[in-house]
Structures are given as structure tokens and as C-alpha cells.
Design a protein around this motif. Structure first.
Motif, PDB file in Angstrom:
ATOM      1  N   TYR A   1       0.845  -1.208   0.000  1.00  0.00           N
ATOM      2  CA  TYR A   1       0.000   0.000   0.000  1.00  0.00           C
ATOM      3  C   TYR A   1       0.875   1.250   0.000  1.00  0.00           C
ATOM      4  O   TYR A   1       2.059   1.237   0.395  1.00  0.00           O
ATOM      5  CB  TYR A   1      -0.929   0.006   1.208  1.00  0.00           C
TER       6      TYR A   1
ATOM      7  N   SER B   1      -3.688   3.831  -1.752  1.00  0.00           N
ATOM      8  CA  SER B   1      -3.627   2.882  -2.869  1.00  0.00           C
ATOM      9  C   SER B   1      -3.138   1.536  -2.342  1.00  0.00           C
ATOM     10  O   SER B   1      -2.172   1.473  -1.570  1.00  0.00           O
ATOM     11  CB  SER B   1      -2.676   3.385  -3.953  1.00  0.00           C
TER      12      SER B   1
ATOM     13  N   GLN C   1      -2.243  -2.588  -3.497  1.00  0.00           N
ATOM     14  CA  GLN C   1      -2.021  -3.597  -4.525  1.00  0.00           C
ATOM     15  C   GLN C   1      -2.019  -4.979  -3.845  1.00  0.00           C
ATOM     16  O   GLN C   1      -1.472  -5.135  -2.752  1.00  0.00           O
ATOM     17  CB  GLN C   1      -0.686  -3.379  -5.251  1.00  0.00           C
ATOM     18  N   TYR C   2      -2.624  -5.930  -4.529  1.00  0.00           N
ATOM     19  CA  TYR C   2      -2.700  -7.287  -3.968  1.00  0.00           C
ATOM     20  C   TYR C   2      -2.248  -8.287  -5.016  1.00  0.00           C
ATOM     21  O   TYR C   2      -2.734  -8.291  -6.155  1.00  0.00           O
ATOM     22  CB  TYR C   2      -4.136  -7.596  -3.530  1.00  0.00           C
TER      23      TYR C   2
ATOM     24  N   THR D   1      -2.434  -8.871 -10.544  1.00  0.00           N
ATOM     25  CA  THR D   1      -2.343  -7.897  -9.456  1.00  0.00           C
ATOM     26  C   THR D   1      -3.622  -7.068  -9.417  1.00  0.00           C
ATOM     27  O   THR D   1      -4.006  -6.461 -10.424  1.00  0.00           O
ATOM     28  CB  THR D   1      -1.135  -6.961  -9.640  1.00  0.00           C
TER      29      THR D   1
ATOM     30  N   LYS E   1      -5.456  -3.842  -8.144  1.00  0.00           N
ATOM     31  CA  LYS E   1      -5.109  -2.495  -7.679  1.00  0.00           C
ATOM     32  C   LYS E   1      -6.381  -1.706  -7.408  1.00  0.00           C
ATOM     33  O   LYS E   1      -7.249  -1.602  -8.275  1.00  0.00           O
ATOM     34  CB  LYS E   1      -4.268  -1.753  -8.723  1.00  0.00           C
ATOM     35  N   ARG E   2      -6.485  -1.149  -6.223  1.00  0.00           N
ATOM     36  CA  ARG E   2      -7.630  -0.337  -5.846  1.00  0.00           C
ATOM     37  C   ARG E   2      -7.129   0.847  -5.024  1.00  0.00           C
ATOM     38  O   ARG E   2      -6.104   0.771  -4.348  1.00  0.00           O
ATOM     39  CB  ARG E   2      -8.657  -1.141  -5.030  1.00  0.00           C
ATOM     40  N   GLN E   3      -7.877   1.962  -5.085  1.00  0.00           N
ATOM     41  CA  GLN E   3      -7.510   3.117  -4.274  1.00  0.00           C
ATOM     42  C   GLN E   3      -8.761   3.834  -3.796  1.00  0.00           C
ATOM     43  O   GLN E   3      -9.857   3.664  -4.344  1.00  0.00           O
ATOM     44  CB  GLN E   3      -6.625   4.085  -5.048  1.00  0.00           C
TER      45      GLN E   3
END
Length: 199
Positions: A149, A164, A166-167, A187, A189-191
Motif C-alpha cells: 500500500y 492505494s 495492490q494485492y 495484481t 489495484k484499488r484506491q
């Protein structure tokens, strides 16, 4: 059908008969009743057997049709079951992936709301780090060790704070499906963005 036997009596003068004639008439009537019982019972048995054979023939015909339909159903199942199983597994795998993506988005939103209490960027980053460390493992389909993050003030608008996340989703079962299928990115990605200090 055998008709009921008629009784046989000898006719004598003025209705009188001798003893031998009575015995003879009795034996004749006994023989007639015996024949009636024998052949009448036999005919009834033959009719019953014919009825049973007819019913057995109907049952055998129905069983044959059932076996034929069962064989057709087995062939259809053998042809369609691989496609059905693949579709079912695909629904489960994609469902888990979308569930993980939703969890990552929720973590970012909750971490951004937690950061409101910070007075500056450093405090907000500390609050986000504490929240992610202590709570990320409680979200469905998420392994907290695979999260990264960033939490910083927005470069476009200094009054906003952006979290933000990332996983790494390569451990999800969706990647075990056929490689020819369309797959999302490995991956997630969310924010989430929140305003600092209220309106």
C-alpha cells in the motif's frame, strides 16, 4: 366358461325310484360336479395366467423403454458433463477473484477513513499502516502478507488523502483453469480518496 351342471334324476312311475337308481343318480351328479369343478377351475386358471402374461409383457416393454432412455441420458451426461463442470468451476473461481477485488477496495476505503484522524501526512500514513496490519487478514479471500500500500496526500489536490493498495492475486484458484480462457490481471489495484479536515 363351463356352465353349471344340471342335476340328473331318474324318472320313475309316479315319481318313485328304486335304491340302485338313486345311487346311480347320485354318482352321476357327483361326476358332473367334479367335472365342473375341475374344468371350471382350469379355465379360470388359464384366464388368470393369460392376464398375468399380458401384464408381464406390458411391464417388460416399459422396462425396455426405461433402459433405452437411461442409456440415452447416460450418453448425454457423458457429453455435457465436462462442459458443465468447467462452467461451474469457472463461476466459482471468478467469484472468488471478484470477492478478493471487492475486499481490496473495502480495505482501501476503510484505511482512508481511518486516516482522517491524522493531523499531517506522517500521522495519516501511520494510521493507515496500523489499520492494514491489524485488520487486512479479516477480509474475505485476502492474504495480508501479499498486500502492499501507499498512503500520501494527493499531488493534484493537497486537501485530499489517497490510499492505494495492490494485492498479488496469483494464489487464487482462477489461474488453475484452462490457459486459453480470458484471465484478469494477476495484481489487483484499488484506491480510495478522502478529503482532509472535512468540507
Amino acid at each position: 366358461m363351463v356352465s353349471s351342471p344340471r342335476r340328473h334324476f331318474p324318472q320313475g312311475i309316479r315319481g318313485r325310484v328304486s335304491l340302485p337308481e338313486c345311487v346311480n343318480a347320485f354318482l352321476i351328479n357327483l361326476r358332473l360336479h367334479y367335472d365342473y369343478l375341475l374344468y371350471g377351475s382350469l379355465s379360470r386358471r388359464m384366464a388368470t395366467m393369460s392376464n398375468i402374461q399380458s401384464k408381464l409383457s406390458i411391464i417388460r416393454h416399459k422396462l425396455w423403454k426405461l433402459q433405452e432412455e437411461s442409456g440415452t441420458s447416460a450418453v448425454e451426461f457423458a457429453l455435457l458433463s465436462p462442459l458443465f463442470i468447467l462452467l461451474l468451476l469457472g463461476m466459482v473461481a471468478y467469484g472468488i477473484y471478484f470477492g478478493a477485488a471487492n475486499s481490496i477496495q473495502q480495505i482501501a476505503a476503510d484505511a482512508a477513513r481511518t486516516a482522517i484522524a491524522g493531523l499531517n501526512q506522517s500521522e495519516r500514513q501511520t494510521l493507515v499502516a496500523s489499520f492494514v496490519t491489524n485488520n487486512a487478514s479479516g477480509y474475505p479471500f485476502v492474504d495480508a502478507s501479499k498486500l502492499t500500500y501507499q498512503a500520501n496526500d494527493s499531488t493534484a489536490d493537497g486537501s485530499q488523502f489517497v490510499v492505494s493498495i495492490q494485492y498479488d492475486a496469483r494464489n487464487l484458484p482462477i489461474w488453475n483453469l484452462f490457459p486459453g480462457l480470458a484471465m484478469p490481471g494477476t495484481t489487483i489495484k484499488r484506491q480510495s480518496t478522502i478529503r482532509i479536515g472535512g468540507i
